[in-house]
Scaffold this active site. Structure first.
Site, PDB file in Angstrom:
ATOM      1  N   VAL A 295      17.762 -20.888   2.419  1.00  0.00           N
ATOM      2  CA  VAL A 295      17.749 -20.720   3.877  1.00  0.00           C
ATOM      3  C   VAL A 295      16.877 -21.814   4.492  1.00  0.00           C
ATOM      4  CG1 VAL A 295      17.201 -19.173   5.788  1.00  0.00           C
ATOM      5  CG2 VAL A 295      18.037 -18.243   3.615  1.00  0.00           C
TER       6      VAL A 295
ATOM      7  N   PRO B 194      21.083 -13.868   0.436  1.00  0.00           N
ATOM      8  CA  PRO B 194      21.129 -15.242   0.947  1.00  0.00           C
ATOM      9  C   PRO B 194      20.911 -16.251  -0.175  1.00  0.00           C
ATOM     10  CG  PRO B 194      19.544 -13.873   2.151  1.00  0.00           C
ATOM     11  CD  PRO B 194      19.904 -13.141   0.907  1.00  0.00           C
ATOM     12  N   GLY B 195      21.470 -17.446   0.053  1.00  0.00           N
ATOM     13  CA  GLY B 195      21.141 -18.580  -0.792  1.00  0.00           C
ATOM     14  C   GLY B 195      19.907 -19.281  -0.232  1.00  0.00           C
TER      15      GLY B 195
ATOM     16  N   ASN C  71      14.125  -5.855   4.444  1.00  0.00           N
ATOM     17  CA  ASN C  71      14.147  -7.312   4.404  1.00  0.00           C
ATOM     18  C   ASN C  71      12.853  -7.912   3.861  1.00  0.00           C
ATOM     19  OD1 ASN C  71      14.863 -10.140   5.359  1.00  0.00           O
ATOM     20  ND2 ASN C  71      13.164  -9.691   6.740  1.00  0.00           N
TER      21      ASN C  71
ATOM     22  N   TYR D  43       9.777 -13.482  -9.285  1.00  0.00           N
ATOM     23  CA  TYR D  43      10.696 -13.312  -8.157  1.00  0.00           C
ATOM     24  C   TYR D  43      12.081 -12.888  -8.660  1.00  0.00           C
ATOM     25  CZ  TYR D  43      12.966 -14.308  -3.672  1.00  0.00           C
ATOM     26  OH  TYR D  43      13.673 -14.208  -2.496  1.00  0.00           O
TER      27      TYR D  43
ATOM     28  N   SER E 185      18.640 -11.707  -2.791  1.00  0.00           N
ATOM     29  CA  SER E 185      18.665 -13.157  -2.885  1.00  0.00           C
ATOM     30  C   SER E 185      19.653 -13.549  -3.973  1.00  0.00           C
ATOM     31  CB  SER E 185      17.267 -13.687  -3.232  1.00  0.00           C
ATOM     32  OG  SER E 185      17.312 -15.054  -3.596  1.00  0.00           O
TER      33      SER E 185
ATOM     34  N   VAL F 102       0.867  -1.186   0.000  1.00  0.00           N
ATOM     35  CA  VAL F 102       0.000   0.000   0.000  1.00  0.00           C
ATOM     36  C   VAL F 102       0.899   1.228   0.000  1.00  0.00           C
ATOM     37  CG1 VAL F 102      -1.782   1.266   1.257  1.00  0.00           C
ATOM     38  CG2 VAL F 102      -1.802  -1.242   1.243  1.00  0.00           C
TER      39      VAL F 102
END
Length: 263
Positions: free
Chosen positions: A178, A175-176, A80, A145, A132, A60
């Protein structure tokens, strides 16, 4: 940037990685503000870490602007929050497409824009964008994504150059796979064979290190995945074959089916 005593805004604080981030940032001495869209989960996260909670839905646009205004004194932004956005493109309505793009890409960009200006005026601050490995290597059934994470990577690396010399740093933490959090934990899908995973705690440690050392790009993943993602950037067709042999297609299909059943 010293986290101790700094005003830190953490988005996506109610998830597994978010909880680890909140714990590590609090342990580092941050004056923490957490945000999320589910009031009960946000209250629990805020109470668990002695943090201030600000309710906001990052899909929003008015909420994003209000969040930035409420947290104008932010010294460190840790963006994040993200939606999984896995599945065939045809499975998504336009409304669902917009929501994924808004949460994963637009909100971090707008928050960076609105919060970086007062940071620059103060001559200090840091922005961490949690991306990512999917921002470096494309995989089957994750086109949406991948688009958001590839975009976030380009934005982070360019913004870092734009803010060079202002006292405000920008870091990209990627990150790979997780374990115990994120898509695999939520859906019960098996991780690809031969590819190791990392913990949410390792991701959180990477974020803290990125702020303290003003790191540019930090890939929190085992060596084999970091190598594969680097190769994929140059040789995507070769990476397709490697991913298929590792069983990544099957893992992604499990995630997609689990997400489809929840829609």
């Amino acid at each position: 940037m010293d986290i101790s005593g700094a005003n830190v805004l953490l988005t996506g604080a109610t998830g597994g990685i978010g909880a680890a981030l909140a714990a590590h940032l609090t342990a580092a001495g941050a004056r923490l503000t957490v945000t999320g869209r589910r009031e009960d989960a946000l209250k629990a996260a805020a109470d668990a870490h002695g943090a201030r909670g600000v309710l906001a839905d990052l899909a929003v646009r008015e909420d994003v602007a209000r969040l930035a205004e409420t947290c104008a004194d932010t010294d460190v932004l840790v963006a994040n929050a993200a939606l999984p956005a896995s599945g065939e493109l045809f499975d998504y309505t336009e409304e669902q497409l917009d929501r994924a793009l808004d949460v994963n890409l637009r909100a971090p960009i707008v928050l960076s824009r609105l919060l970086a200006a007062p940071m620059v005026a103060r001559g200090r601050g840091h922005i961490v964008l949690v991306g990512s490995i999917s921002g470096k290597a494309a995989t089957r059934s994750t086109s949406l994504y991948n688009a958001t994470k590839f975009g976030l990577r380009g934005f982070a690396l360019a913004l870092r150059q734009d803010l060079g010399g202002t006292g405000v740093g920008v870091s990209l933490v990627q990150p790979g796979f997780v374990r115990d959090a994120g898509m695999f934990a939520a859906t019960g899908a098996a991780t690809p064979s031969g590819i190791r995973t990392v913990t949410p705690g390792r991701v959180a440690e990477g974020v803290v290190r990125a702020v303290r050392r003003d790191l540019c790009e930090l890939n929190v993943a085992p060596l084999e995945l970091r190598l594969l993602s680097a190769v994929a950037g140059q040789f995507p067709r070769f990476a397709e074959r490697v991913q298929a042999r590792a069983g990544l297609d099957g893992s992604v299909r499990q995630i997609v089916e689990a997400q489809r059943s929840r829609r």
